[in-house]
Design a protein around this motif. Structure first.
Motif, PDB file in Angstrom:
ATOM      1  N   MET A 184      31.347  86.556  40.966  1.00  0.00           N
ATOM      2  CA  MET A 184      30.213  85.709  41.231  1.00  0.00           C
ATOM      3  C   MET A 184      28.914  86.345  40.744  1.00  0.00           C
ATOM      4  O   MET A 184      27.908  85.686  40.702  1.00  0.00           O
ATOM      5  CB  MET A 184      30.124  85.399  42.719  1.00  0.00           C
ATOM      6  N   ASP A 185      28.966  87.607  40.371  1.00  0.00           N
ATOM      7  CA  ASP A 185      27.752  88.251  39.887  1.00  0.00           C
ATOM      8  C   ASP A 185      27.734  88.364  38.362  1.00  0.00           C
ATOM      9  O   ASP A 185      26.937  89.091  37.804  1.00  0.00           O
ATOM     10  CB  ASP A 185      27.573  89.618  40.525  1.00  0.00           C
ATOM     11  N   GLY A 186      28.607  87.624  37.699  1.00  0.00           N
ATOM     12  CA  GLY A 186      28.611  87.597  36.243  1.00  0.00           C
ATOM     13  C   GLY A 186      29.546  88.579  35.572  1.00  0.00           C
ATOM     14  O   GLY A 186      29.622  88.626  34.356  1.00  0.00           O
ATOM     15  N   THR A 187      30.266  89.374  36.343  1.00  0.00           N
ATOM     16  CA  THR A 187      31.213  90.292  35.733  1.00  0.00           C
ATOM     17  C   THR A 187      32.500  89.553  35.389  1.00  0.00           C
ATOM     18  O   THR A 187      32.845  88.566  36.026  1.00  0.00           O
ATOM     19  CB  THR A 187      31.531  91.477  36.660  1.00  0.00           C
ATOM     20  N   VAL A 188      33.178  90.050  34.384  1.00  0.00           N
ATOM     21  CA  VAL A 188      34.417  89.420  33.924  1.00  0.00           C
ATOM     22  C   VAL A 188      35.503  90.493  33.905  1.00  0.00           C
ATOM     23  O   VAL A 188      35.274  91.613  33.447  1.00  0.00           O
ATOM     24  CB  VAL A 188      34.234  88.824  32.510  1.00  0.00           C
ATOM     25  N   ALA A 189      36.664  90.151  34.393  1.00  0.00           N
ATOM     26  CA  ALA A 189      37.794  91.095  34.393  1.00  0.00           C
ATOM     27  C   ALA A 189      38.182  91.443  32.958  1.00  0.00           C
ATOM     28  O   ALA A 189      38.185  90.567  32.083  1.00  0.00           O
ATOM     29  CB  ALA A 189      38.985  90.487  35.114  1.00  0.00           C
ATOM     30  N   PRO A 190      38.525  92.683  32.697  1.00  0.00           N
ATOM     31  CA  PRO A 190      38.947  93.086  31.348  1.00  0.00           C
ATOM     32  C   PRO A 190      40.384  92.629  31.081  1.00  0.00           C
ATOM     33  O   PRO A 190      41.326  93.425  31.102  1.00  0.00           O
ATOM     34  CB  PRO A 190      38.823  94.612  31.396  1.00  0.00           C
ATOM     35  N   HIS A 213      35.723  80.677  39.166  1.00  0.00           N
ATOM     36  CA  HIS A 213      34.313  80.769  38.779  1.00  0.00           C
ATOM     37  C   HIS A 213      34.117  80.655  37.275  1.00  0.00           C
ATOM     38  O   HIS A 213      32.987  80.748  36.801  1.00  0.00           O
ATOM     39  CB  HIS A 213      33.715  82.074  39.306  1.00  0.00           C
ATOM     40  N   ALA A 214      35.179  80.448  36.527  1.00  0.00           N
ATOM     41  CA  ALA A 214      35.075  80.294  35.082  1.00  0.00           C
ATOM     42  C   ALA A 214      35.278  78.843  34.658  1.00  0.00           C
ATOM     43  O   ALA A 214      34.880  78.457  33.563  1.00  0.00           O
ATOM     44  CB  ALA A 214      36.111  81.174  34.383  1.00  0.00           C
ATOM     45  N   THR A 215      35.879  78.039  35.518  1.00  0.00           N
ATOM     46  CA  THR A 215      36.143  76.639  35.210  1.00  0.00           C
ATOM     47  C   THR A 215      34.849  75.912  34.875  1.00  0.00           C
ATOM     48  O   THR A 215      33.887  75.960  35.623  1.00  0.00           O
ATOM     49  CB  THR A 215      36.823  75.936  36.405  1.00  0.00           C
ATOM     50  N   GLY A 216      34.838  75.267  33.732  1.00  0.00           N
ATOM     51  CA  GLY A 216      33.678  74.494  33.318  1.00  0.00           C
ATOM     52  C   GLY A 216      32.591  75.307  32.631  1.00  0.00           C
ATOM     53  O   GLY A 216      31.666  74.738  32.066  1.00  0.00           O
ATOM     54  N   LEU A 217      32.693  76.627  32.674  1.00  0.00           N
ATOM     55  CA  LEU A 217      31.644  77.470  32.089  1.00  0.00           C
ATOM     56  C   LEU A 217      32.080  78.183  30.818  1.00  0.00           C
ATOM     57  O   LEU A 217      31.288  78.334  29.888  1.00  0.00           O
ATOM     58  CB  LEU A 217      31.197  78.534  33.101  1.00  0.00           C
ATOM     59  N   TYR A 218      33.293  78.670  30.793  1.00  0.00           N
ATOM     60  CA  TYR A 218      33.767  79.494  29.681  1.00  0.00           C
ATOM     61  C   TYR A 218      34.918  78.810  28.960  1.00  0.00           C
ATOM     62  O   TYR A 218      35.646  78.010  29.539  1.00  0.00           O
ATOM     63  CB  TYR A 218      34.244  80.863  30.175  1.00  0.00           C
ATOM     64  N   GLY A 219      35.061  79.152  27.707  1.00  0.00           N
ATOM     65  CA  GLY A 219      36.196  78.659  26.938  1.00  0.00           C
ATOM     66  C   GLY A 219      35.991  77.263  26.398  1.00  0.00           C
ATOM     67  O   GLY A 219      35.093  76.538  26.819  1.00  0.00           O
ATOM     68  N   PRO A 220      36.839  76.874  25.470  1.00  0.00           N
ATOM     69  CA  PRO A 220      36.741  75.532  24.892  1.00  0.00           C
ATOM     70  C   PRO A 220      36.985  74.475  25.962  1.00  0.00           C
ATOM     71  O   PRO A 220      37.950  74.549  26.708  1.00  0.00           O
ATOM     72  CB  PRO A 220      37.830  75.510  23.818  1.00  0.00           C
TER      73      PRO A 220
END
Length: 77
Positions: A1-7, A32-39
């Motif tokens: 939720m703080d903008g970090t992404v798992a490696p 927290h990635a749904t709708g924000l990241y990826g195609p």
């Protein structure tokens, strides 16, 4: 939720080294990635092109899609 992404790539590389027989699977919570990241907003797994490497991705509809779990929508007659 703080903008970090798992490696995710590093996690998958480690899995391949530790489990060379391929008897380990990765499940990724994309809530927290749904709708924000990826195609098309499909999440980080899709953005990184790792869809064939991940067993399951969890997209909870109550966060990014503003839906409510357990709600029943029907018309009473």
């Amino acid at each position: 939720m703080d903008g970090t992404v798992a490696p995710l790539r590093a996690i998958l590389d480690t899995m391949k080294k530790v489990f060379p027989a391929g008897n380990a699977y990765l499940v990724v919570d994309e809530a927290h990635a749904t709708g924000l990241y990826g195609p098309g907003g499909r999440g980080m797994v899709a953005q990184l092109g790792l869809e064939d490497c991940v067993l399951a991705r969890l997209h909870t509809f109550g966060k990014a899609l503003a839906a409510s779990g357990g709600a029943c929508l029907y018309k009473l007659i």
